[in-house]
Design a protein around this motif. Sequence first.
Motif, mmCIF file in Angstrom:
data_model
loop_
_atom_site.group_PDB
_atom_site.id
_atom_site.type_symbol
_atom_site.label_atom_id
_atom_site.label_comp_id
_atom_site.label_asym_id
_atom_site.label_seq_id
_atom_site.Cartn_x
_atom_site.Cartn_y
_atom_site.Cartn_z
ATOM 1 N N ASN A 183 11.423 -23.784 -4.887
ATOM 2 C CA ASN A 183 11.939 -25.144 -5.025
ATOM 3 C C ASN A 183 12.093 -25.837 -3.685
ATOM 4 O O ASN A 183 11.780 -27.012 -3.544
ATOM 5 C CB ASN A 183 13.300 -25.122 -5.751
ATOM 6 C CG ASN A 183 13.189 -24.671 -7.189
ATOM 7 O OD1 ASN A 183 12.303 -25.122 -7.900
ATOM 8 N ND2 ASN A 183 14.064 -23.790 -7.608
ATOM 9 N N TYR A 186 8.850 -27.565 -1.986
ATOM 10 C CA TYR A 186 8.440 -28.806 -2.635
ATOM 11 C C TYR A 186 9.408 -29.933 -2.297
ATOM 12 O O TYR A 186 8.986 -31.056 -1.987
ATOM 13 C CB TYR A 186 8.355 -28.631 -4.148
ATOM 14 C CG TYR A 186 8.248 -29.949 -4.875
ATOM 15 C CD1 TYR A 186 7.040 -30.650 -4.899
ATOM 16 C CD2 TYR A 186 9.367 -30.526 -5.481
ATOM 17 C CE1 TYR A 186 6.954 -31.883 -5.525
ATOM 18 C CE2 TYR A 186 9.277 -31.748 -6.109
ATOM 19 C CZ TYR A 186 8.063 -32.428 -6.132
ATOM 20 O OH TYR A 186 7.987 -33.651 -6.744
ATOM 21 N N GLU A 187 10.715 -29.658 -2.355
ATOM 22 C CA GLU A 187 11.700 -30.700 -2.081
ATOM 23 C C GLU A 187 11.608 -31.189 -0.640
ATOM 24 O O GLU A 187 11.783 -32.383 -0.374
ATOM 25 C CB GLU A 187 13.115 -30.184 -2.384
ATOM 26 C CG GLU A 187 13.390 -29.902 -3.853
ATOM 27 C CD GLU A 187 13.246 -31.140 -4.721
ATOM 28 O OE1 GLU A 187 13.494 -32.259 -4.227
ATOM 29 O OE2 GLU A 187 12.887 -30.993 -5.900
ATOM 30 N N ARG A 189 8.855 -31.251 1.187
ATOM 31 C CA ARG A 189 7.651 -32.094 1.243
ATOM 32 C C ARG A 189 7.925 -33.461 0.614
ATOM 33 O O ARG A 189 7.449 -34.491 1.107
ATOM 34 C CB ARG A 189 6.497 -31.391 0.521
ATOM 35 C CG ARG A 189 5.946 -30.199 1.295
ATOM 36 C CD ARG A 189 4.932 -29.429 0.492
ATOM 37 N NE ARG A 189 4.343 -28.356 1.291
ATOM 38 C CZ ARG A 189 3.906 -27.208 0.808
ATOM 39 N NH1 ARG A 189 3.990 -26.972 -0.488
ATOM 40 N NH2 ARG A 189 3.389 -26.294 1.602
ATOM 41 N N LYS A 190 8.689 -33.466 -0.469
ATOM 42 C CA LYS A 190 8.963 -34.725 -1.156
ATOM 43 C C LYS A 190 9.798 -35.661 -0.287
ATOM 44 O O LYS A 190 9.477 -36.850 -0.167
ATOM 45 C CB LYS A 190 9.672 -34.459 -2.491
ATOM 46 C CG LYS A 190 9.928 -35.732 -3.293
ATOM 47 C CD LYS A 190 10.434 -35.438 -4.685
ATOM 48 C CE LYS A 190 11.882 -35.042 -4.672
ATOM 49 N NZ LYS A 190 12.463 -34.981 -6.043
ATOM 50 N N PHE A 249 1.011 -32.688 0.214
ATOM 51 C CA PHE A 249 1.026 -31.936 -1.038
ATOM 52 C C PHE A 249 -0.255 -31.150 -1.290
ATOM 53 O O PHE A 249 -0.304 -30.332 -2.203
ATOM 54 C CB PHE A 249 1.285 -32.883 -2.219
ATOM 55 C CG PHE A 249 2.646 -33.493 -2.201
ATOM 56 C CD1 PHE A 249 3.758 -32.746 -2.540
ATOM 57 C CD2 PHE A 249 2.831 -34.809 -1.820
ATOM 58 C CE1 PHE A 249 5.026 -33.304 -2.517
ATOM 59 C CE2 PHE A 249 4.093 -35.379 -1.789
ATOM 60 C CZ PHE A 249 5.195 -34.615 -2.141
ATOM 61 N N ASP A 282 5.565 -33.822 -11.002
ATOM 62 C CA ASP A 282 6.108 -33.786 -9.642
ATOM 63 C C ASP A 282 5.331 -34.668 -8.676
ATOM 64 O O ASP A 282 5.806 -34.921 -7.563
ATOM 65 C CB ASP A 282 6.096 -32.351 -9.102
ATOM 66 C CG ASP A 282 7.157 -31.480 -9.754
ATOM 67 O OD1 ASP A 282 8.063 -32.045 -10.394
ATOM 68 O OD2 ASP A 282 7.084 -30.252 -9.631
ATOM 69 N N TYR A 283 4.145 -35.117 -9.086
ATOM 70 C CA TYR A 283 3.299 -35.863 -8.154
ATOM 71 C C TYR A 283 3.136 -37.314 -8.585
ATOM 72 O O TYR A 283 2.053 -37.884 -8.538
ATOM 73 C CB TYR A 283 1.941 -35.162 -8.007
ATOM 74 C CG TYR A 283 2.105 -33.716 -7.600
ATOM 75 C CD1 TYR A 283 2.528 -33.388 -6.324
ATOM 76 C CD2 TYR A 283 1.888 -32.687 -8.512
ATOM 77 C CE1 TYR A 283 2.710 -32.072 -5.949
ATOM 78 C CE2 TYR A 283 2.069 -31.368 -8.153
ATOM 79 C CZ TYR A 283 2.487 -31.064 -6.876
ATOM 80 O OH TYR A 283 2.679 -29.755 -6.499
ATOM 81 N N ASN A 588 -1.239 -26.488 -2.102
ATOM 82 C CA ASN A 588 0.106 -26.320 -1.566
ATOM 83 C C ASN A 588 1.131 -26.269 -2.688
ATOM 84 O O ASN A 588 1.114 -27.094 -3.591
ATOM 85 C CB ASN A 588 0.454 -27.483 -0.631
ATOM 86 C CG ASN A 588 -0.299 -27.432 0.670
ATOM 87 O OD1 ASN A 588 -0.908 -26.420 0.992
ATOM 88 N ND2 ASN A 588 -0.247 -28.507 1.431
ATOM 89 N N GLY A 589 2.026 -25.311 -2.614
ATOM 90 C CA GLY A 589 3.086 -25.197 -3.603
ATOM 91 C C GLY A 589 2.704 -24.375 -4.813
ATOM 92 O O GLY A 589 3.575 -23.801 -5.469
ATOM 93 N N TYR A 643 4.976 -23.945 -14.576
ATOM 94 C CA TYR A 643 5.834 -25.125 -14.511
ATOM 95 C C TYR A 643 6.832 -25.130 -15.667
ATOM 96 O O TYR A 643 7.980 -25.543 -15.504
ATOM 97 C CB TYR A 643 4.994 -26.403 -14.530
ATOM 98 C CG TYR A 643 4.377 -26.739 -13.198
ATOM 99 C CD1 TYR A 643 5.165 -27.009 -12.089
ATOM 100 C CD2 TYR A 643 2.994 -26.787 -13.040
ATOM 101 C CE1 TYR A 643 4.602 -27.314 -10.865
ATOM 102 C CE2 TYR A 643 2.417 -27.093 -11.815
ATOM 103 C CZ TYR A 643 3.225 -27.358 -10.731
ATOM 104 O OH TYR A 643 2.669 -27.652 -9.515
#
Length: 733
Positions: A183, A186-187, A189-190, A249, A282-283, A588-589, A643
Amino acid sequence: MSKIIKVDETVHRALQSQITLNTLDDFIRELVQNGVDAESTCINIQLKIKEEFDMIELFYKDNGVGIDPESLKDFGKRFYTSKLLETSKHGLGSLIHLKTFGFRGEAINSMLNACSSLQITTRVKEFNNGFGLCYINKDLVMDVQKSSTTIPVGTEIIIGGIFDPVPVRKQLLFKNVKNKHVNTIYEIRKVVFNSLVDHPWVKIDIMIEELDKNGRWNKRNIIRYSGYEKNQIETIPFQSQLKLFNIIFGLKISDNYELCKVQLKSSKLVAGIALSTAQSKDYQFVYLNGRPFINDEFMKIINQLFQKNYELWGDDFKICEKNNTNNIKNSKSKVKATSMYGRPYRINPIFVASFETRLDVFELLQDPSKSCYNTKNLPVLISMFTKVIEVYFRTFQNKIVKKEEIKNNSIKKPRITVESSTLKSGTRVSQFKTSELNGRLGDNNKIDSEVNNVYDLDKIRESLLEKQPNTYKEINIQEPKFEKEGSCTQCHDIFSQEDLKKQSTYFNSIKHLELTRSELKDFVIIGQVDKKFILVKYGDQIIGLDQHATDERINLEKMYENLIIESVKGKSKKFNMLENKIPIELLNGQVEILKYFDESLKFWGILFDINFENIIGLPEIILNKFHKIDYSVLKKGILEYCYNLKERKKLPLKEGYFDKTDEFWWMKYVTQMPKLYQEIIKSKSCRSSIMFGDPLSNKEIKGLLQGLEQCYQPFECAHGRPSLYPICGLGQQ
């Protein structure tokens, strides 16, 4: 030069929000946004995690304007900021001219409350030396000190003991570290993308270093983005944002997207929408005046608009994705990837959209993390995005047509021969392709000697009309109710009264019908009708069974049961190793999430090599389905499952987890298997079942009924359609 002042009393009363930093990405968000506000063009962040020593450290550096020594004295104090210099004169009204992320004067103070130490060194261009100060346990331990060494213009911050004052958060953080950062990464990167979407020229590097038990540092680059010259003119507007998105991403959409623009009066929208899709939402990123716009109603409507074009979108897999993957087997097949399985995984759009409207102060005050959750312009935003989606699919469709023109030199609409098989009794028409009917409508010579009762539907129809002419038009038919034994979910909602009228016009006054699984043994076979249906007598009722749906249900449950039992025993991963590895290209991810749920994947027989570059094991029933199409469907189905696990829509299963006390214990775990598995098994059970046109002997009919009695859900086929229907009641002789 960055000047720090205290926020005006009336302003900070309106702004105060008690900002709390709960995660690593919260720390990184505030630091990156401070760097952007300080006009930095280069930001470096290094996270050092020493689990053995219960220590997390963060090193931050930028080349921004820095903080002058006088202002540095107020660094870290609550309600002090360099962003609201005009509020003392104009109050909150000055926020409409705000060009920065921060303005509340609380972020750094919150940082001090969530770490054991913070040291800052900064230099502005007007001074030859840098200056610094240090906090320990949120207390200032020394006044501003001149740096003993020459440092470049900008700011350096070292934060030690992150979450030491908050043990619960620290425990959760280390738990996430053990879980391979599934988690956290990803967070991070976001929040970086959110911070740089309007500043794509900023170079940023983020690295995580972990100290293992052997005393070795394991380094991993989370983000490495080179930025560009701020004054560089873009050839295509918004292209740099999509490049940033692509690098952060790793979705590789930079060369495969549509750029759409819409303007409505003073409002503007520009959106980059990928031609490929994802298994997660998520994207999907939407920004309002440079800040993340997070509105559930808006996102729901937008995703529904995309789903309306699902069939056109499906061509994306046939035309676009095959050009971007090397993992194709038997690529001569022209079958659309999803057509064999229905919808084995979610089809979610990938997009970045940026709205520019007149700034409303209300939008700035909604969330301390600088996001916006609502706006009075919401109907306008929805209308504009709806137009963008129309433009996107129109352009997308034109590209598909052009590809076909280039391939065939001319557009020829494919000719598909379709025949209708109908019951002549008001039933709904079943559509079959000629290829599906070939060999199914043969002559009666193939019927063996055990066939005793085969009925002609026309004669039945004539007989019914003689005895009950038009009576069905006057009858108020009640909806039948099918109940299953035990705690099974009742399925009578599948049959609406209107649907039943369409099934047959020859109902008489059947007011209520209840059946349980055990009562199927009381069916008395009458015979086969038109080699499509089986008529049975139950009490004073005549019931018709769809021979294909009945056999499909039996096959479906056998396949489900066999696969789950095989998985529980561990056979699915022990005895289905592949002779040839299946290469899988992950982004990635995706590697992190597969590693995290590796045990659940192994339970279902999905085995990867140590580097997660190849699939080395699959259940046979699944593998056999992928010899005709490319393996991108398999990859998407596996990611979809992971997911679902991440979002807790499915439970991670392991050996030794199961309660087998119930006869149908395995059925409880059908919904927990990958959706791809379910769709493949549904497809296989359909294609291997008795078809319309297949003659059946009485012995075969009896076998079907016995098989149906043993089913958990005997009243519907694999796809949810009824397997049997009440035809009529028998009156007094």
